[in-house]
Design an enzyme around this catalytic site. Structure first.
Site, PDB file in Angstrom:
ATOM      1  N   ASP A  30      -2.256  14.099   1.794  1.00 50.30           N
ATOM      2  CA  ASP A  30      -3.024  13.063   2.503  1.00 50.30           C
ATOM      3  C   ASP A  30      -3.084  11.778   1.674  1.00 50.30           C
ATOM      4  OD1 ASP A  30      -4.476  12.010   4.575  1.00 50.30           O
ATOM      5  OD2 ASP A  30      -6.368  12.998   4.037  1.00 50.30           O
TER       6      ASP A  30
ATOM      7  N   ASN B 150      -2.034  15.093  14.788  1.00 53.67           N
ATOM      8  CA  ASN B 150      -1.361  13.839  14.402  1.00 53.67           C
ATOM      9  C   ASN B 150      -0.578  13.197  15.563  1.00 53.67           C
ATOM     10  OD1 ASN B 150      -0.668  14.972  10.998  1.00 53.67           O
ATOM     11  ND2 ASN B 150      -2.326  13.645  11.715  1.00 53.67           N
TER      12      ASN B 150
HETATM   13  C1  IPE Z   1      -4.102  16.282   7.527  1.00 51.31           C
HETATM   14  O1  IPE Z   1      -4.290  14.935   7.255  1.00 51.31           O
HETATM   15  C2  IPE Z   1      -2.753  16.501   8.135  1.00 51.31           C
HETATM   16  C3  IPE Z   1      -1.620  16.339   7.222  1.00 51.31           C
HETATM   17  C4  IPE Z   1      -1.701  16.083   5.951  1.00 51.31           C
HETATM   18  C5  IPE Z   1      -0.318  16.482   7.830  1.00 51.31           C
HETATM   19  P1  IPE Z   1      -5.028  13.978   8.295  1.00 51.31           P
HETATM   20  O2  IPE Z   1      -5.068  12.633   7.665  1.00 51.31           O
HETATM   21  O3  IPE Z   1      -4.382  14.077   9.625  1.00 51.31           O
HETATM   22  O4  IPE Z   1      -6.460  14.644   8.376  1.00 51.31           O
HETATM   23  P2  IPE Z   1      -7.880  14.019   8.816  1.00 51.31           P
HETATM   24  O5  IPE Z   1      -7.670  13.416  10.167  1.00 51.31           O
HETATM   25  O6  IPE Z   1      -8.253  12.995   7.806  1.00 51.31           O
HETATM   26  O7  IPE Z   1      -8.832  15.168   8.812  1.00 51.31           O
HETATM   27  C1  IPE Z   2      -0.893  11.909   5.309  1.00 51.99           C
HETATM   28  O1  IPE Z   2      -1.239  10.587   5.094  1.00 51.99           O
HETATM   29  C2  IPE Z   2       0.380  12.037   6.112  1.00 51.99           C
HETATM   30  C3  IPE Z   2       0.176  12.550   7.476  1.00 51.99           C
HETATM   31  C4  IPE Z   2      -0.952  12.967   7.988  1.00 51.99           C
HETATM   32  C5  IPE Z   2       1.334  12.584   8.340  1.00 51.99           C
HETATM   33  P1  IPE Z   2      -2.135   9.786   6.143  1.00 51.99           P
HETATM   34  O2  IPE Z   2      -1.211   9.067   7.072  1.00 51.99           O
HETATM   35  O3  IPE Z   2      -3.114  10.664   6.801  1.00 51.99           O
HETATM   36  O4  IPE Z   2      -2.846   8.747   5.179  1.00 51.99           O
HETATM   37  P2  IPE Z   2      -4.340   8.200   5.298  1.00 51.99           P
HETATM   38  O5  IPE Z   2      -5.240   9.391   5.375  1.00 51.99           O
HETATM   39  O6  IPE Z   2      -4.399   7.377   6.538  1.00 51.99           O
HETATM   40  O7  IPE Z   2      -4.519   7.397   4.052  1.00 51.99           O
HETATM   41 MG    MG Z   3      -5.058  11.149   6.370  1.00 52.74          MG
END
Ligand code: IPE
Ligand code: IPE
Ligand code: MG
Length: 256
Positions: free
Chosen positions: A24, A72
């Site tokens: 994340d 996602n």
């Molecule tokens: C979790 O991250 C999913 C992945 C790392 C693929 P998210 O960024 O989607 O999770 P939330 O929405 O902050 O809980």
């Molecule tokens: C994790 O990074 C990757 C995926 C969930 C695909 P994020 O895209 O969730 O990054 P933040 O949480 O917005 O910083």
């Molecule tokens: Mg995230």
């Protein structure tokens, strides 16, 4: 479970066999630099390469990476499209490395809902690496524990209806065979980057007794040193599985 001999370097003692990572913070990494979110995801792919190698070097047998959740899909269309293109590009590029480094690729999640191009490369890479046994990279794609349980319950019910399972068996060992992770051991260590302290629908059942490590480091900045430090934290923990400390302590002769 054997316990670490405390004087040994942490990365050698008590290495978790299966590490799962919630990758994340790509978006925030990009935002901090005034870059588009997709640039964060690109750098996230670099971190995937680094950490895949580092985990193998450390003696970790299975690395599961949460790359795309069922939730996602609700992100802006352009970001979802960009992530899918990146995934396809990564798979195309990585096949040679997987073969050279003897990495077996696997997935968990509803793969048949991914774009056709991604599916094609996944199936090809999985087939080409299926015979490797030492190290497995599991990509969680279009994965969510709740959909996994729904799929497993449906498959289990079908097996009962067909007379292949007994409804009154009711054991975890039986139901576990219907999960996407049926042939994988449970994760020993679950790491989440970016400072968030939640599981976001990731390996909720399999992680029942996993050790959890949360780090503020954003995923694109996560490398070998951060993995070593998470494993060192893991080695300091005492896993008890419902027993008392006395029951799980190593015999005194092993700590001489
Ligand atoms: C979790 O991250 C999913 C992945 C790392 C693929 P998210 O960024 O989607 O999770 P939330 O929405 O902050 O809980
Ligand atoms: C994790 O990074 C990757 C995926 C969930 C695909 P994020 O895209 O969730 O990054 P933040 O949480 O917005 O910083
Ligand atoms: Mg995230």
């Amino acid at each position: 479970m054997p316990h670490s001999v405390r004087n040994e370097p942490a990365e050698k003692a008590n290495v978790p066999a299966h590490v799962a990572i919630i990758m994340d913070g790509n978006g925030r990494w990009a935002a901090q630099r005034g870059l588009p979110r997709l640039e964060g995801h690109r750098r996230g792919v670099e971190a995937v390469r680094t950490v895949t190698n580092a985990a193998r070097d450390l003696g970790i047998r299975i690395l599961t990476l949460y790359a795309f959740s069922v939730e996602n899909w609700n992100r802006p269309k352009a970001e979802v499209g960009g992530l899918m293109s990146l995934l396809e590009f990564y798979l195309k590029q990585e096949l040679k490395t997987f073969v050279k480094d003897r990495v077996r690729l696997r997935t968990i999640g509803r793969i048949d809902e991914l774009p056709a191009g991604v599916q094609k490369h996944l199936r090809h890479t999985i087939a080409e690496t299926a015979h490797f046994t030492d190290y497995t990279l599991v990509l969680a794609l279009n994965y969510g524990s709740r959909t996994e349980v729904v799929d497993a319950a449906r498959a289990y019910a079908a097996a009962v209806a067909a007379g292949r399972e007994k409804l009154n068996d009711g054991s975890w060992a039986t139901f576990n065979r219907y999960l996407a992770t049926a042939d994988l051991p449970d994760p020993d260590l679950i790491i989440r980057t970016s400072g968030e302290t939640r599981l976001s629908n990731f390996l909720l059942l399999q992680g029942a007794y996993a050790e959890l490590v949360f780090t503020p480091v954003l995923w694109p900045d996560f490398g070998k040193a951060e993995l070593v430090s998470a494993c060192a934290e893991y080695a300091r923990r005492e896993r008890r599985y419902g027993l008392t400390t006395d029951q799980v302590k190593p015999a005194p002769t092993t700590t001489a």
